[in-house]
Motif scaffolding. Structure first.
Motif, short mmCIF file in Angstrom:
data_model
loop_
_atom_site.label_atom_id
_atom_site.label_comp_id
_atom_site.label_asym_id
_atom_site.label_seq_id
_atom_site.Cartn_x
_atom_site.Cartn_y
_atom_site.Cartn_z
N THR A 35 0.88 -1.29 0.09
CA THR A 35 0.39 0.02 -0.27
C THR A 35 0.80 1.12 0.24
O THR A 35 0.01 2.76 -0.33
CB THR A 35 -1.02 -0.40 1.44
N LYS A 36 2.11 1.64 0.49
CA LYS A 36 2.92 2.39 0.41
C LYS A 36 3.03 2.66 -1.29
O LYS A 36 4.08 2.11 -1.89
CB LYS A 36 4.48 1.83 0.96
N VAL A 37 2.66 4.21 -1.60
CA VAL A 37 3.06 4.12 -2.80
C VAL A 37 4.63 6.01 -2.82
O VAL A 37 4.57 6.22 -2.13
CB VAL A 37 1.64 4.87 -3.18
N ARG A 38 5.34 5.46 -3.70
CA ARG A 38 6.89 6.65 -4.29
C ARG A 38 6.16 6.82 -5.73
O ARG A 38 6.15 6.34 -6.80
CB ARG A 38 7.37 5.27 -3.94
N LEU A 39 5.84 8.07 -5.51
CA LEU A 39 6.16 8.98 -7.10
C LEU A 39 6.90 9.37 -7.20
O LEU A 39 7.70 10.02 -6.94
CB LEU A 39 5.05 10.12 -6.81
N LEU A 40 7.19 8.92 -8.80
CA LEU A 40 8.58 9.50 -9.10
C LEU A 40 8.17 10.78 -10.51
O LEU A 40 7.57 10.13 -10.89
CB LEU A 40 8.98 8.51 -9.39
N PHE A 41 9.06 11.54 -10.43
CA PHE A 41 8.56 12.66 -11.58
C PHE A 41 9.89 13.05 -12.13
O PHE A 41 10.53 13.69 -11.32
CB PHE A 41 7.72 13.83 -10.28
N GLN A 72 11.34 12.39 -5.88
CA GLN A 72 10.09 11.10 -5.11
C GLN A 72 9.70 11.53 -3.45
O GLN A 72 10.23 12.98 -3.25
CB GLN A 72 11.62 10.52 -4.74
N ILE A 73 7.95 11.40 -3.83
CA ILE A 73 7.49 12.05 -3.14
C ILE A 73 7.11 10.14 -2.39
O ILE A 73 6.44 9.75 -3.42
CB ILE A 73 6.37 12.77 -3.38
N LYS A 86 -3.52 9.60 -4.42
CA LYS A 86 -4.34 10.80 -4.28
C LYS A 86 -3.02 11.61 -3.36
O LYS A 86 -2.85 12.35 -3.96
CB LYS A 86 -4.81 10.53 -3.89
N ALA A 87 -3.06 11.45 -1.82
CA ALA A 87 -1.67 11.55 -1.40
C ALA A 87 -0.85 11.76 -2.02
O ALA A 87 -0.22 13.43 -1.52
CB ALA A 87 -1.71 10.95 0.52
N THR A 88 -0.17 11.48 -2.81
CA THR A 88 1.13 11.63 -3.55
C THR A 88 1.08 12.54 -4.27
O THR A 88 1.90 13.55 -4.41
CB THR A 88 2.08 10.11 -3.60
N ILE A 89 0.48 11.92 -5.06
CA ILE A 89 -0.16 13.14 -6.44
C ILE A 89 -0.60 15.47 -5.37
O ILE A 89 -0.48 15.90 -5.87
CB ILE A 89 -1.28 13.09 -7.13
N GLU A 90 -1.31 15.42 -3.98
CA GLU A 90 -1.37 16.54 -3.97
C GLU A 90 -0.59 17.05 -3.10
O GLU A 90 -0.45 18.44 -3.13
CB GLU A 90 -2.73 15.88 -2.82
N ARG A 91 0.39 15.88 -1.89
CA ARG A 91 1.38 16.74 -1.83
C ARG A 91 2.40 17.00 -3.15
O ARG A 91 2.83 18.47 -2.84
CB ARG A 91 2.51 15.02 -0.92
N PHE A 92 2.79 16.31 -4.16
CA PHE A 92 3.29 16.77 -5.12
C PHE A 92 3.21 17.90 -5.28
O PHE A 92 4.29 19.24 -6.41
CB PHE A 92 2.84 15.49 -6.47
N ILE A 93 1.57 18.32 -5.79
CA ILE A 93 1.11 19.86 -6.23
C ILE A 93 1.54 21.19 -5.51
O ILE A 93 2.22 21.86 -5.60
CB ILE A 93 -0.42 19.34 -6.80
N LYS A 94 1.09 20.54 -4.40
CA LYS A 94 1.64 22.00 -3.37
C LYS A 94 3.28 21.91 -2.93
O LYS A 94 3.59 23.10 -2.96
CB LYS A 94 1.45 20.83 -1.46
N LEU A 95 3.42 20.91 -3.59
CA LEU A 95 5.45 20.93 -3.35
C LEU A 95 6.45 21.74 -4.07
O LEU A 95 6.79 22.59 -4.55
CB LEU A 95 6.39 19.62 -3.66
N ILE A 96 5.33 21.87 -5.90
CA ILE A 96 5.67 22.43 -7.00
C ILE A 96 5.65 23.34 -7.45
O ILE A 96 5.79 24.42 -7.43
CB ILE A 96 5.24 21.27 -8.31
N ALA A 97 4.05 24.12 -6.75
CA ALA A 97 3.80 25.34 -6.56
C ALA A 97 4.79 26.03 -5.84
O ALA A 97 4.41 27.77 -5.64
CB ALA A 97 2.42 24.96 -6.45
N GLY A 98 4.64 25.83 -4.44
CA GLY A 98 5.01 26.37 -3.25
C GLY A 98 6.11 26.72 -3.99
O GLY A 98 7.67 27.60 -3.94
N ALA A 99 7.30 25.90 -4.59
CA ALA A 99 8.97 25.80 -4.78
C ALA A 99 8.68 26.82 -5.86
O ALA A 99 9.71 27.72 -6.48
CB ALA A 99 9.72 24.71 -5.60
#
Length: 140
Positions: A35-41, A72-73, A86-99
């Motif tokens: 169930t652990k998900v790692r998003l790579l971009f 990596q998130i 979904k949680a990793t995608i939401e965190r990705f959006i917040k991180l990129i928008a903040g950066a």
């Protein structure tokens, strides 16, 4: 398409996901379901990012970007793979928008004259106090 802000949208195909066994909640499933998900971009090779956006992300998220330029998130908070995805995608959006947010320029300020005067008066007062502690000169 994932919308980051008014100027940036990233195609879902640019993300890759890895799954692993989670150490979080899951009851009996925790030892058998991944169930652990790692998003790579891939920041370096992303066609959605401009050169300026790429450099901002690499600079401001340097601790999360690998030497190869992959952001990596991960998430293991939820019990299901889809919720963690979904949680990793939401965190990705917040991180990129903040950066990509621009910093407000610093407005230079001066120390007010009254504050300078008060500091100098305080120093003068301490100096006089310490001078009073000295032995008096003996004049015969």
């Amino acid at each position: 398409m994932v919308r980051i802000n008014d100027n940036l949208e990233i195609d879902d195909g640019e993300f890759s996901f890895e799954f692993a066994r989670s150490s979080g909640p899951g009851g009996q499933n925790v030892n058998k379901v991944e169930t652990k998900v790692r998003l790579l971009f891939d920041v370096v090779r992303s066609p959605s990012l401009s050169r300026d956006q790429r450099s901002l992300i690499e600079e401001r998220l340097a601790t999360r970007v690998t030497k190869d330029g992959v952001l990596q998130i991960s998430s293991q908070r939820h019990r299901t793979r889809e919720a963690n995805r979904k949680a990793t995608i939401e965190r990705f959006i917040k991180l990129i928008a903040g950066a990509l947010e621009s910093d407000e320029p610093r407005v230079p300020t001066r120390v007010p004259k009254r504050v300078k005067k008060r500091r100098l008066e305080s120093k003068r007062h301490r100096s006089q106090k310490k001078a009073m502690r000295a032995r008096p000169d003996e004049e015969d």
